[in-house]
Motif scaffolding. Structure first.
Motif, mmCIF file in Angstrom:
data_model
loop_
_atom_site.group_PDB
_atom_site.id
_atom_site.type_symbol
_atom_site.label_atom_id
_atom_site.label_comp_id
_atom_site.label_asym_id
_atom_site.label_seq_id
_atom_site.Cartn_x
_atom_site.Cartn_y
_atom_site.Cartn_z
ATOM 1 N N PRO A 1 0.814 -1.230 0.000
ATOM 2 C CA PRO A 1 0.000 0.000 0.000
ATOM 3 C C PRO A 1 0.840 1.270 0.000
ATOM 4 O O PRO A 1 0.441 2.282 -0.610
ATOM 5 C CB PRO A 1 -0.826 -0.115 1.283
ATOM 6 N N ALA A 2 2.022 1.225 0.665
ATOM 7 C CA ALA A 2 2.873 2.416 0.694
ATOM 8 C C ALA A 2 3.383 2.750 -0.705
ATOM 9 O O ALA A 2 3.411 3.917 -1.111
ATOM 10 C CB ALA A 2 4.046 2.194 1.651
ATOM 11 N N ALA A 3 3.803 1.718 -1.461
ATOM 12 C CA ALA A 3 4.264 1.951 -2.829
ATOM 13 C C ALA A 3 3.104 2.381 -3.727
ATOM 14 O O ALA A 3 3.281 3.207 -4.634
ATOM 15 C CB ALA A 3 4.921 0.691 -3.387
ATOM 16 N N GLY A 4 1.916 1.827 -3.473
ATOM 17 C CA GLY A 4 0.743 2.253 -4.233
ATOM 18 C C GLY A 4 0.462 3.729 -4.025
ATOM 19 O O GLY A 4 0.125 4.449 -4.980
ATOM 20 N N LEU A 5 0.625 4.194 -2.790
ATOM 21 C CA LEU A 5 0.467 5.627 -2.510
ATOM 22 C C LEU A 5 1.549 6.424 -3.232
ATOM 23 O O LEU A 5 1.289 7.520 -3.752
ATOM 24 C CB LEU A 5 0.543 5.870 -1.003
ATOM 25 N N GLY A 6 2.762 5.847 -3.284
ATOM 26 C CA GLY A 6 3.841 6.509 -4.009
ATOM 27 C C GLY A 6 3.531 6.653 -5.489
ATOM 28 O O GLY A 6 3.856 7.684 -6.102
ATOM 29 N N VAL A 7 2.908 5.650 -6.082
ATOM 30 C CA VAL A 7 2.504 5.724 -7.492
ATOM 31 C C VAL A 7 1.547 6.889 -7.697
ATOM 32 O O VAL A 7 1.658 7.644 -8.672
ATOM 33 C CB VAL A 7 1.847 4.397 -7.938
ATOM 34 N N TRP A 8 0.611 7.054 -6.764
ATOM 35 C CA TRP A 8 -0.356 8.144 -6.864
ATOM 36 C C TRP A 8 0.320 9.503 -6.679
ATOM 37 O O TRP A 8 0.052 10.440 -7.437
ATOM 38 C CB TRP A 8 -1.450 7.944 -5.818
ATOM 39 N N ILE A 9 1.236 9.605 -5.704
ATOM 40 C CA ILE A 9 1.929 10.870 -5.448
ATOM 41 C C ILE A 9 2.766 11.280 -6.654
ATOM 42 O O ILE A 9 2.802 12.455 -7.035
ATOM 43 C CB ILE A 9 2.813 10.754 -4.189
ATOM 44 N N ALA B 1 13.516 -3.062 -17.555
ATOM 45 C CA ALA B 1 12.078 -2.925 -17.304
ATOM 46 C C ALA B 1 11.716 -1.445 -17.283
ATOM 47 O O ALA B 1 11.996 -0.754 -16.303
ATOM 48 C CB ALA B 1 11.702 -3.583 -15.976
ATOM 49 N N PRO B 2 11.112 -0.915 -18.350
ATOM 50 C CA PRO B 2 10.819 0.521 -18.431
ATOM 51 C C PRO B 2 9.638 0.929 -17.563
ATOM 52 O O PRO B 2 8.605 1.396 -18.045
ATOM 53 C CB PRO B 2 10.511 0.720 -19.914
ATOM 54 N N ALA B 3 9.771 0.735 -16.247
ATOM 55 C CA ALA B 3 8.730 1.119 -15.303
ATOM 56 C C ALA B 3 9.312 2.139 -14.331
ATOM 57 O O ALA B 3 10.436 1.970 -13.850
ATOM 58 C CB ALA B 3 8.221 -0.104 -14.537
ATOM 59 N N PRO B 4 8.588 3.223 -14.031
ATOM 60 C CA PRO B 4 9.074 4.216 -13.074
ATOM 61 C C PRO B 4 9.349 3.577 -11.711
ATOM 62 O O PRO B 4 8.817 2.502 -11.399
ATOM 63 C CB PRO B 4 7.921 5.224 -12.997
ATOM 64 N N PRO B 5 10.160 4.230 -10.859
ATOM 65 C CA PRO B 5 10.564 3.621 -9.583
ATOM 66 C C PRO B 5 9.404 3.182 -8.697
ATOM 67 O O PRO B 5 9.399 2.055 -8.193
ATOM 68 C CB PRO B 5 11.386 4.733 -8.916
ATOM 69 N N ALA B 6 8.431 4.062 -8.475
ATOM 70 C CA ALA B 6 7.321 3.715 -7.579
ATOM 71 C C ALA B 6 6.490 2.574 -8.152
ATOM 72 O O ALA B 6 6.077 1.661 -7.422
ATOM 73 C CB ALA B 6 6.440 4.939 -7.321
ATOM 74 N N VAL B 7 6.253 2.595 -9.466
ATOM 75 C CA VAL B 7 5.505 1.513 -10.111
ATOM 76 C C VAL B 7 6.275 0.208 -9.992
ATOM 77 O O VAL B 7 5.709 -0.846 -9.679
ATOM 78 C CB VAL B 7 5.238 1.847 -11.598
ATOM 79 N N GLY B 8 7.596 0.266 -10.231
ATOM 80 C CA GLY B 8 8.417 -0.936 -10.118
ATOM 81 C C GLY B 8 8.361 -1.534 -8.729
ATOM 82 O O GLY B 8 8.188 -2.748 -8.573
ATOM 83 N N LEU B 9 8.506 -0.689 -7.701
ATOM 84 C CA LEU B 9 8.455 -1.182 -6.324
ATOM 85 C C LEU B 9 7.084 -1.764 -5.999
ATOM 86 O O LEU B 9 6.974 -2.814 -5.343
ATOM 87 C CB LEU B 9 8.781 -0.052 -5.351
#
Length: 302
Positions: free
Chosen positions: A50-58, A172-180
């Protein structure tokens, strides 16, 4: 002297905040010494989802989540997930067992391990400065092996697991928060199985702990995701040369924390650090000369 523009200033503050979080991580983990390593690793994975999911949103990276539906990308992130779990587990064990200095050395080695992996895997060529830097680091590791009487496996495992993780994540071309977020989602079933396994043998530490220890365990997700989001935010606003220098702040703080916790620094051990630091100095100076160091990224107008 022209003032630093607000964008660069915010980037510096964000990266400094990330370094502070990573640098003080040993103190946080020492507060959790009563929690077994594998249980703590499992809780860290689950609370990071959930913390990384919040990071994706931020970071406004929701659109990038569609990328992970590609089978090849999912397979790459599954591999990087196993590497990051290995790195986390060894680091937690090292801190709990009083090996913070060895752990910090592993992260000091990361830039030079990345260079070596580039040569071995990507067939990149070493220039003279990089060759000298890698040779000095190798001598430092050999000296540390003499000091401890065996291969410094904690240092090498942390350095290589993170170095290979970095190499895999480049594919893997995914941003850091998405990757985590995706990595921890993929690891979550293993984390749940781990907790079930330990719960069948004895009550989990989370179940028997007081409210303060439970709060510390639950905060593992925020402790993991926050510095990553801060670093990703700051990295967009600073040059690579600036980031290269600032990446040494966290292991330097961890080194100081290890000394403050009373870990011994023998002459051989100190000499190994000096050799590796010299290697990093050569590597960093070459990087600065090659790029031309300025705080503001080229083409940045704030």
């Amino acid at each position: 002297m022209a003032p630093i523009n607000p964008s660069v200033r915010n980037g510096l503050l964000a990266v400094l905040g990330a370094a502070l979080c990573w640098g003080l991580m040993p103190l946080y983990l020492r507060l959790l010494h009563a929690v077994p390593v594998f249980e703590l690793l499992a809780w860290r994975i689950l609370f990071t989802v959930p913390a990384a999911g919040l990071g994706v949103w931020i970071m406004r990276e929701q659109a990038s989540l569609r990328l992970v539906l590609q089978p090849k990308l999912l397979a790459t992130l599954a591999l990087s997930a196993m590497l990051v779990a290995t790195n986390w587990g060894v680091y937690v064990w090292a801190v709990q067992q009083g090996h913070v200095l060895q752990a910090s050395l592993g992260y000091f080695l990361n830039p030079l391990i990345n260079v070596m992996l580039g040569v071995l895997v990507l067939r990149e060529r070493l220039n003279v400065y990089q060759g000298v830097a890698v040779a000095l680091a190798g001598a430092g590791v050999a000296l540390q092996a003499l000091g401890v009487g065996s291969l410094p496996w904690i240092t090498l495992t942390l350095a290589f697991s993170w170095g290979i993780y970095t190499l895999v994540r480049r594919q893997a071309p995914a941003p850091p928060a998405v990757g985590l977020f995706v990595e921890t989602v993929l690891l979550a079933p293993l984390a749940i199985l781990t907790l079930q396994h330990f719960a069948n043998a004895a009550p989990l530490a989370f179940e028997t702990a007081g409210w303060s220890l439970r709060a510390l365990i639950a905060s593992a997700g925020a402790v993991t995701a926050t510095p990553l989001v801060l670093f990703a935010f700051g990295a967009k606003r600073l040059t690579l040369a600036t980031l290269g220098f600032m990446q040494y702040l966290a292991p330097t703080m961890q080194f100081c924390v290890g000394l403050a916790l009373g870990e011994p620094l023998t002459p051989l051990y100190a000499a190994s650090f000096v050799l590796i630091w010299l290697g990093l100095a050569v590597f960093s100076l070459q990087a600065v000369r090659a790029s031309g160091w300025t705080l503001r990224p080229r083409g940045s107008h704030g």
